[in-house]
Write a protein that holds these residues in place. Structure first.
Motif, PDB file in Angstrom:
ATOM      1  N   SER A  29       7.859  75.065 -22.246  1.00 41.47           N
ATOM      2  CA  SER A  29       6.947  74.949 -21.065  1.00 41.47           C
ATOM      3  C   SER A  29       7.267  73.946 -20.089  1.00 41.47           C
ATOM      4  N   LYS A  32       2.641  73.083 -15.749  1.00 44.98           N
ATOM      5  CA  LYS A  32       1.340  73.818 -16.046  1.00 44.98           C
ATOM      6  C   LYS A  32       1.734  75.181 -16.466  1.00 44.98           C
ATOM      7  N   LEU A  33       3.011  75.521 -17.067  1.00 45.56           N
ATOM      8  CA  LEU A  33       3.489  76.971 -17.101  1.00 45.56           C
ATOM      9  C   LEU A  33       3.682  76.681 -18.581  1.00 45.56           C
ATOM     10  N   VAL A  48       4.349  84.840 -18.950  1.00 45.96           N
ATOM     11  CA  VAL A  48       3.915  83.778 -18.531  1.00 45.96           C
ATOM     12  C   VAL A  48       2.713  83.387 -18.317  1.00 45.96           C
ATOM     13  N   PHE A  50      -0.110  80.748 -16.902  1.00 46.09           N
ATOM     14  CA  PHE A  50      -0.353  79.494 -16.048  1.00 46.09           C
ATOM     15  C   PHE A  50      -1.636  79.034 -16.383  1.00 46.09           C
ATOM     16  N   LYS A  51      -1.543  77.797 -16.265  1.00 45.60           N
ATOM     17  CA  LYS A  51      -2.892  76.668 -16.745  1.00 45.60           C
ATOM     18  C   LYS A  51      -4.323  77.315 -16.046  1.00 45.60           C
ATOM     19  N   ASP A  53      -4.959  80.126 -15.289  1.00 41.12           N
ATOM     20  CA  ASP A  53      -5.637  81.504 -15.532  1.00 41.12           C
ATOM     21  C   ASP A  53      -6.338  81.669 -17.176  1.00 41.12           C
ATOM     22  N   GLY A  91       2.051  88.467 -16.700  1.00 39.99           N
ATOM     23  CA  GLY A  91       1.309  87.104 -16.393  1.00 39.99           C
ATOM     24  C   GLY A  91       0.073  87.134 -17.342  1.00 39.99           C
TER      25      GLY A  91
END
Length: 435
Positions: A29, A32-33, A48, A50-51, A53, A91
């Motif tokens: 981590s 935010k990823l 990945v 992303f916070k 999403d 993603g």
């Protein structure tokens, strides 16, 4: 609804939203990823999260997932040359946990000793290196079957239980077979000789067993062997077939497993020379002995080669070398004598380069029934157990020849592995019966 896609097919789905069903191989981590390394049995890839999403709850949960958690991950595929494993990543839009490990996974991303890894072989198989080896093994098996199909050989399955020794009595696994003794097969060759008299060109491909008390890096007690046998074939043609066969295997692996060989850090320079049209070197046993002694090796007159001798020969040549006409007295009872020198057998071994040892052994079989009976007596074998085998000579005997290729030694050579224990999913050795 997003389609379930396998990682090996991911290149066909760039810019599409898909599902990957698999396991969490590793994660890290960064603010935010979350970077998740996923595996699904067909490959490895990065996904990945992303916070922004996903929901806060899912982002928090994902940050605490343990290695080997089984998951279903939904997201959009994008090309990325910087991504690990493959030049694509996902993603993440959603993640569903199927099952969490009961504790810390036994095989972490640190170094482990081989003994520990072998005890956990059922889990070690999940790692990228072991997956690559098994993919090469699979490709070699496919190449073997494809070669014999293309050359109009018929597959004939040989039995695992046999009534007597084929290649010596010292390395047999004995078992009770109802009211009589039986042995686990050392080879399917004798049965292929009978089959060749029925179908002309045949092969068997399956497990064989040797109770040899050996702990070398080239030996297993259970291993797979492919054994072709051809009616009306003599030694020179047999060597031609063996060379053509090995060349086909190597060429197919180089074509279809370049990625796996790269993972294994295999230098393919010498493997690529196999494709050269120049024939493999062929030398007699006596010439091989001269090479061994010239390179400082010690070997008694008329003695069989051990691993150090094979290593010397393999390192002397850049391609597989065919060594023919060994002393008759060190070969199996069924080997035919060289009519030009009856102290020699019409046999051949193929020794792989780079010190990987013998991968093929074979030759002409004795087809004169009286000479074969004499050989059975000379080897103190029970005549009654070979009556069916003698019938092959009594009714329409012809010259015939064949060979056996050891799958695991071939995998070790092509992959560049030091020990054959990694070439088979679950190795059986003197001290290894589990898992």
């Amino acid at each position: 609804m997003a389609e379930h896609i396998y990682i090996e097919d991911i290149a066909e789905h760039v810019d599409e939203t898909i599902k990957i069903k698999g396991w969490l191989y590793n994660s890290r981590s960064s603010g935010k990823l979350h970077f998740l390394e996923l595996r699904d049995g067909t490959g490895f890839m990065q996904a990945v999260m992303f916070k922004g999403d996903v929901s806060p709850e899912l982002f928090d949960t994902t940050g605490h997932l343990r290695q080997e958690t089984s998951v279903v991950v939904t997201g959009k595929v994008r090309a990325d040359e910087r991504a690990p494993f493959i030049p694509f990543e996902m993603g993440i839009e959603d993640l569903e946990v199927i099952a969490e490990p009961v504790g810390d996974y036994p095989i972490t991303h640190k170094e482990h000793g081989v003994a520990y890894l072998m005890e956990n072989r059922h889990l070690w198989l999940r790692t990228p290196r072991q997956v690559a080896i098994m993919k090469v093994r699979h490709e070699i098996i496919s190449a073997i079957r494809g070669f014999f199909d293309d050359n109009k050989f018929r597959l004939v399955d040989s039995p695992i239980f046999t009534p007597a020794a084929a290649e010596g009595t010292t390395d047999l696994f004995e078992t009770q077979y109802f009211s009589q003794k039986a042995y686990l097969a050392q080879t399917g060759q004798l049965y292929m000789e009978a089959a060749a008299a029925a179908f002309g060109k045949v092969y068997c491909f399956g497990p064989t067993f040797r109770a040899e008390k050996s702990k070398t890096r080239r030996h297993l007690t259970e291993f797979w062997m492919v054994e072709p046998e051809v009616a009306f074939m003599e030694l020179e043609e047999n060597m031609d077939l063996a060379e053509k066969f090995v060349r086909a295997i190597v060429e197919r692996v180089l074509t279809n497993c370049a990625k796996e060989l790269e993972i294994l850090e295999r230098d393919t320079t010498l493997l690529e020379k196999i494709a050269d049209p120049e024939p493999f070197p062929r030398i007699s046993y006596d010439e091989a002995v001269e090479i061994i002694r010239a390179n400082g090796g010690e070997i008694e007159d008329e003695a069989d080669f051990g691993a150090p001798h094979e290593t010397m020969l393999g390192e002397h040549f850049e391609r597989p070398v065919l060594v023919h006409r060994y002393p008759l007295e060190i070969k199996a009872f069924y080997m035919r004598k060289d009519p030009n020198d009856e102290t020699r057998a019409l046999c051949v071994d193929m020794i792989a380069p780079e010190g990987f040892g013998e991968i093929i052994g074979g030759g002409e079989r004795e087809y004169d029934v009286e000479k074969l009976e004499e050989a059975i007596k000379a080897h103190n074998l029970p005549m009654e157990a070979f009556e069916w085998y003698l019938d092959v000579r009594r009714y329409g005997s012809v010259p015939h020849a064949g060979f056996g290729l050891g799958l695991e030694r071939t995998v070790a050579w092509i992959c560049g592995l030091h020990h054959v224990r990694e070439t088979i999913p679950f190795a059986r050795m003197m001290d290894k019966l589990t898992p």
